[in-house]
Design a protein around this motif. Sequence first.
Motif, PDB file in Angstrom:
ATOM      1  N   ALA A   1       0.838  -1.202   0.000  1.00 27.01           N
ATOM      2  CA  ALA A   1       0.000   0.000   0.000  1.00 27.01           C
ATOM      3  C   ALA A   1       0.870   1.248   0.000  1.00 27.01           C
ATOM      4  O   ALA A   1       0.597   2.219  -0.731  1.00 27.01           O
ATOM      5  N   GLY A   2       1.925   1.248   0.797  1.00 27.83           N
ATOM      6  CA  GLY A   2       2.840   2.382   0.804  1.00 27.83           C
ATOM      7  C   GLY A   2       3.508   2.578  -0.543  1.00 27.83           C
ATOM      8  O   GLY A   2       3.698   3.715  -1.003  1.00 27.83           O
ATOM      9  N   LEU A   3       3.867   1.479  -1.193  1.00 23.17           N
ATOM     10  CA  LEU A   3       4.504   1.556  -2.511  1.00 23.17           C
ATOM     11  C   LEU A   3       3.563   2.169  -3.540  1.00 23.17           C
ATOM     12  O   LEU A   3       3.958   3.053  -4.313  1.00 23.17           O
ATOM     13  N   PHE A   4       2.307   1.714  -3.557  1.00 20.80           N
ATOM     14  CA  PHE A   4       1.352   2.264  -4.516  1.00 20.80           C
ATOM     15  C   PHE A   4       1.033   3.726  -4.206  1.00 20.80           C
ATOM     16  O   PHE A   4       0.747   4.511  -5.120  1.00 20.80           O
ATOM     17  N   ALA A   5       1.061   4.089  -2.918  1.00 18.97           N
ATOM     18  CA  ALA A   5       0.833   5.492  -2.575  1.00 18.97           C
ATOM     19  C   ALA A   5       1.944   6.375  -3.129  1.00 18.97           C
ATOM     20  O   ALA A   5       1.698   7.503  -3.590  1.00 18.97           O
ATOM     21  N   LEU A   6       3.172   5.874  -3.132  1.00 23.17           N
ATOM     22  CA  LEU A   6       4.300   6.641  -3.664  1.00 23.17           C
ATOM     23  C   LEU A   6       4.333   6.658  -5.188  1.00 23.17           C
ATOM     24  O   LEU A   6       5.027   7.484  -5.776  1.00 23.17           O
ATOM     25  N   SER A   7       3.604   5.735  -5.824  1.00 22.94           N
ATOM     26  CA  SER A   7       3.662   5.644  -7.287  1.00 22.94           C
ATOM     27  C   SER A   7       3.098   6.883  -7.966  1.00 22.94           C
ATOM     28  O   SER A   7       3.334   7.104  -9.154  1.00 22.94           O
ATOM     29  N   GLY A   8       2.342   7.695  -7.225  1.00 21.37           N
ATOM     30  CA  GLY A   8       1.855   8.936  -7.805  1.00 21.37           C
ATOM     31  C   GLY A   8       2.957   9.966  -7.977  1.00 21.37           C
ATOM     32  O   GLY A   8       2.874  10.850  -8.829  1.00 21.37           O
ATOM     33  N   ALA A   9       4.019   9.847  -7.159  1.00 21.42           N
ATOM     34  CA  ALA A   9       5.129  10.795  -7.238  1.00 21.42           C
ATOM     35  C   ALA A   9       6.349  10.209  -7.925  1.00 21.42           C
ATOM     36  O   ALA A   9       7.160  10.933  -8.489  1.00 21.42           O
ATOM     37  N   VAL A  10       6.498   8.875  -7.860  1.00 20.81           N
ATOM     38  CA  VAL A  10       7.653   8.197  -8.454  1.00 20.81           C
ATOM     39  C   VAL A  10       7.128   7.196  -9.480  1.00 20.81           C
ATOM     40  O   VAL A  10       6.262   6.376  -9.163  1.00 20.81           O
ATOM     41  N   GLN A  11       7.651   7.251 -10.681  1.00 22.52           N
ATOM     42  CA  GLN A  11       7.183   6.338 -11.724  1.00 22.52           C
ATOM     43  C   GLN A  11       7.763   4.946 -11.508  1.00 22.52           C
ATOM     44  O   GLN A  11       8.975   4.763 -11.433  1.00 22.52           O
ATOM     45  N   LEU A  12       6.889   3.964 -11.402  1.00 19.62           N
ATOM     46  CA  LEU A  12       7.299   2.574 -11.227  1.00 19.62           C
ATOM     47  C   LEU A  12       7.152   1.826 -12.544  1.00 19.62           C
ATOM     48  O   LEU A  12       6.224   2.072 -13.306  1.00 19.62           O
ATOM     49  N   THR A  13       8.065   0.904 -12.808  1.00 18.65           N
ATOM     50  CA  THR A  13       7.861   0.002 -13.936  1.00 18.65           C
ATOM     51  C   THR A  13       6.783  -1.011 -13.558  1.00 18.65           C
ATOM     52  O   THR A  13       6.525  -1.253 -12.371  1.00 18.65           O
ATOM     53  N   SER A  14       6.176  -1.619 -14.541  1.00 18.04           N
ATOM     54  CA  SER A  14       5.068  -2.539 -14.285  1.00 18.04           C
ATOM     55  C   SER A  14       5.501  -3.768 -13.502  1.00 18.04           C
ATOM     56  O   SER A  14       4.680  -4.410 -12.847  1.00 18.04           O
ATOM     57  N   THR A  15       6.800  -4.110 -13.559  1.00 20.53           N
ATOM     58  CA  THR A  15       7.282  -5.290 -12.837  1.00 20.53           C
ATOM     59  C   THR A  15       7.713  -4.971 -11.419  1.00 20.53           C
ATOM     60  O   THR A  15       7.901  -5.893 -10.619  1.00 20.53           O
ATOM     61  N   ALA A  16       7.897  -3.693 -11.075  1.00 16.77           N
ATOM     62  CA  ALA A  16       8.365  -3.336  -9.734  1.00 16.77           C
ATOM     63  C   ALA A  16       7.404  -3.793  -8.632  1.00 16.77           C
ATOM     64  O   ALA A  16       7.845  -4.384  -7.628  1.00 16.77           O
ATOM     65  N   PRO A  17       6.086  -3.546  -8.735  1.00 19.63           N
ATOM     66  CA  PRO A  17       5.190  -4.029  -7.681  1.00 19.63           C
ATOM     67  C   PRO A  17       5.171  -5.561  -7.565  1.00 19.63           C
ATOM     68  O   PRO A  17       5.015  -6.094  -6.463  1.00 19.63           O
ATOM     69  N   ILE A  18       5.343  -6.267  -8.704  1.00 12.11           N
ATOM     70  CA  ILE A  18       5.358  -7.728  -8.648  1.00 12.11           C
ATOM     71  C   ILE A  18       6.573  -8.219  -7.874  1.00 12.11           C
ATOM     72  O   ILE A  18       6.470  -9.118  -7.023  1.00 12.11           O
ATOM     73  N   LEU A  19       7.725  -7.630  -8.144  1.00 10.04           N
ATOM     74  CA  LEU A  19       8.934  -8.009  -7.418  1.00 10.04           C
ATOM     75  C   LEU A  19       8.787  -7.702  -5.932  1.00 10.04           C
ATOM     76  O   LEU A  19       9.172  -8.507  -5.075  1.00 10.04           O
TER      77      LEU A  19
ATOM     78  N   LEU B   1      21.524  -1.564  -6.197  1.00 16.20           N
ATOM     79  CA  LEU B   1      21.275  -1.508  -7.638  1.00 16.20           C
ATOM     80  C   LEU B   1      21.392  -0.080  -8.169  1.00 16.20           C
ATOM     81  O   LEU B   1      21.569   0.122  -9.368  1.00 16.20           O
ATOM     82  N   ALA B   2      21.318   0.890  -7.269  1.00 16.52           N
ATOM     83  CA  ALA B   2      21.430   2.286  -7.697  1.00 16.52           C
ATOM     84  C   ALA B   2      22.826   2.604  -8.222  1.00 16.52           C
ATOM     85  O   ALA B   2      22.996   3.549  -9.004  1.00 16.52           O
ATOM     86  N   VAL B   3      23.826   1.824  -7.809  1.00 18.21           N
ATOM     87  CA  VAL B   3      25.200   2.144  -8.215  1.00 18.21           C
ATOM     88  C   VAL B   3      25.421   1.901  -9.706  1.00 18.21           C
ATOM     89  O   VAL B   3      26.364   2.434 -10.282  1.00 18.21           O
ATOM     90  N   VAL B   4      24.578   1.082 -10.332  1.00 14.60           N
ATOM     91  CA  VAL B   4      24.760   0.831 -11.767  1.00 14.60           C
ATOM     92  C   VAL B   4      24.151   1.940 -12.612  1.00 14.60           C
ATOM     93  O   VAL B   4      24.277   1.936 -13.836  1.00 14.60           O
ATOM     94  N   ASP B   5      23.474   2.908 -11.947  1.00 10.56           N
ATOM     95  CA  ASP B   5      22.985   4.122 -12.611  1.00 10.56           C
ATOM     96  C   ASP B   5      22.015   3.819 -13.757  1.00 10.56           C
ATOM     97  O   ASP B   5      22.146   4.345 -14.860  1.00 10.56           O
ATOM     98  N   ILE B   6      21.055   2.945 -13.462  1.00 12.69           N
ATOM     99  CA  ILE B   6      19.996   2.637 -14.420  1.00 12.69           C
ATOM    100  C   ILE B   6      18.675   2.956 -13.718  1.00 12.69           C
ATOM    101  O   ILE B   6      18.270   2.241 -12.801  1.00 12.69           O
ATOM    102  N   PRO B   7      17.991   4.048 -14.085  1.00 13.31           N
ATOM    103  CA  PRO B   7      16.864   4.554 -13.294  1.00 13.31           C
ATOM    104  C   PRO B   7      15.774   3.530 -13.001  1.00 13.31           C
ATOM    105  O   PRO B   7      15.355   3.389 -11.848  1.00 13.31           O
ATOM    106  N   PHE B   8      15.275   2.816 -14.015  1.00 16.82           N
ATOM    107  CA  PHE B   8      14.160   1.899 -13.759  1.00 16.82           C
ATOM    108  C   PHE B   8      14.587   0.762 -12.850  1.00 16.82           C
ATOM    109  O   PHE B   8      13.807   0.259 -12.043  1.00 16.82           O
ATOM    110  N   LEU B   9      15.854   0.341 -12.929  1.00 14.02           N
ATOM    111  CA  LEU B   9      16.350  -0.719 -12.060  1.00 14.02           C
ATOM    112  C   LEU B   9      16.512  -0.208 -10.630  1.00 14.02           C
ATOM    113  O   LEU B   9      16.249  -0.932  -9.658  1.00 14.02           O
ATOM    114  N   THR B  10      16.944   1.031 -10.490  1.00 10.26           N
ATOM    115  CA  THR B  10      17.051   1.637  -9.161  1.00 10.26           C
ATOM    116  C   THR B  10      15.698   1.682  -8.472  1.00 10.26           C
ATOM    117  O   THR B  10      15.566   1.348  -7.293  1.00 10.26           O
ATOM    118  N   VAL B  11      14.672   2.100  -9.221  1.00  5.94           N
ATOM    119  CA  VAL B  11      13.321   2.173  -8.651  1.00  5.94           C
ATOM    120  C   VAL B  11      12.835   0.779  -8.249  1.00  5.94           C
ATOM    121  O   VAL B  11      12.234   0.598  -7.181  1.00  5.94           O
TER     122      VAL B  11
END
Length: 738
Positions: free
Chosen positions: A213-231, A290-300
Amino acid sequence: MATLLYRLGRGALRRRRLVVALWLVVLVVAGLAAATLRGPTASNFTMPGTESQRALDLLADQFPAASGATGTITVKAPADGQLGTPQGQAVVQELVQQASALPGVVGAVNPFQVGAVSPNGRYALVQVQFATGGDEVTDAQRTAYEQVGAAARAQGWQVAPGGEVLGGEPEIGSTEALGVLVAAIVLIITFGSLVAAGMTMLNALIGVGAGMAGLFALSGAVQLTSTAPILALMLGLAVGIDYSLFITSRHRQNLLDGLSPEEAVGRAVGTAGSAVVFAGATVVIALAGLAVVDIPFLTVMGLAAAGTVTVAVLVAITLQPALLGFAGRRVLPRRLRTVPTEAAEDDTDLTDRPTVETTTPEDRNRFGFRWARLVTRFRVPVILVGLLGLGLLALPTPDMRLALPGAATAAVGSPARVANDLTVEGFGAGFTGRLAVVVAGDTPQATSAAVPQVTALLQRTENVLAVAPPQLSPDGRTALLGVVPKTGPTDEATETLVHDIRASVRGIPDADVLLTGVTAIGIDVSEKLSDALPIYLLLVVGLSVLLLMLVFRSLLVPIKAALGFLLTVAATFGITVAVFQQGHLADLVGLDTPGPLISFLPILLIGILFGLAMDYEVFLVSRMREDFVHGETARQATISGMGHGARVVTAAALIMISVFGGFVFLEDPVIKSMGFALAIGVAIDAFVVRMTIVPAVMSLLGDRAWWLPRWLDRALPNVDIEGEGLRTHLEDRTPTHV
């Protein structure tokens, strides 16, 4: 840390009603926030800094009409040559008009005007240009697009809308609930108590509910990939159940040793809870890393999953003790609920009861002890067989190919797959992976001069089937050329073609020439992820050595753990490649079409398996060290650690395998491969590496396993994950009533 957690556990039990009420408030507030603030997820994978992304940004700035999502409607007439008849042309013209009138569509191209008709006159491609990107296309617009051509279908024509615009969120349904059901059965068998199993499951579900629920609440401010909530859901469920299992198991053992419920909870959170905090921290660090590899969607994706794991840890060390307080001795099987004190037990008062520690005979004939004795006795053959077996499983790993998901590997019968197969049938695989070349000059004259040169170079490039006429922006400074390869989007020849085109057009004067398109983006993303993989693997392995050195005060144990982790990763990659890329036993997992692995799977798998591997390592080896420090021989300590930890680790691994395995039943091949790889990785690491190779190696090393240079011992901080400080604290205080 153990003493602090001990006090936290006791406090949570004493104020159990307040703790439960606070977590319920968090769950409700997070749920309301998710319902009101939830934003859309993204199905595209952008990669800032790559040529393909720079081309898209240039189009959005100078040629906005061509920067939106595209769709391709594949049309198949009932018979050859029918598209050449007036009736056939009328059918296609009506389709073009319907597509042009759709909400959100800029326009549709008549295939007769651009030559998008097959030589046999039976197939045609209608290009549809949307005004916005694929993630901004609404469900209503997508539904209207999929329904185009109803009248033509009624006349026997096949009309299949496809293209990037069809991308959407994978659906979560009832299939993954099977994993949760299996996990519940494992808990019931492990505990022999419906109360203990139900409470553990309830605790985990509250945690994953609050986290998601917290993750989906933040999705309005941060763009999530479609696989992020599944993971995040996968990990939140798996670790939430496991962490609650570890604490409940230790609490039950403390109750059987004669401790009062409050003291039992305190010691359970202080000991098993310390391991839970450490294990959770390793997972969080690996995912956040994962943020160290500097790939935005992977960081999210990594941060989203790390957030749910953090919530799972907090729930385990606060809400779980509170629920255990409500359950009292009912967490034990009915036959073991007799209180080992002179006073009768009153379940309504769990805090004012004496602590009476008793010594009960330990059953050393349990499977864990027998298995440990067998492994340590034949340690050399066990190590050799284990290494050979994992080596054989890892053989397909060098053949691994990475790509972004495409329609060619979508579920059979899905709209995207139907359109893709129809296009391949009528025109060839190259038409499903078309490339786009952007030519941008400072003036219209510069662009006009560069376009013929670029076109000539493209036509001479090997593996190019066709080059479409250029489309010019309104100001004439930007031109867009379509390139059709002879091979499909995930073919190695297409990857070579992308590099060849970029090399050939690099020297055009007075113009920037950039290659993009879904296929080029996928190749750029895959290559950048492949380049980042060794760096991330080195980071994770180095982190594992450092963390375990802190925990076990040893040099060889961390090195052994890191090498075991590498074995797990290699074997997991090998099996996943064999099934999902090479197609061996693909029917068993419901895979329709083998193909390259999703680009981010290897690096994501490394991060997750690292945390889980350290989880099992800590729970098994910490008991070995504890017994060794208290005077047992290295071999006896190894057997004792395995004997005490095997049952809980087995249950924990089965639960994780069940939860991850539940996602294999989803149709989406990306989620299917993620669930499969994680389930296989946990099985290999828990049962082959940690419970077989590790005790054999520990027995072989003997006392040398616990050696650490004195200067390093003095330099390293003492994290006290084994609870030595807590043991001293308990011995120093005089227990009366607790």
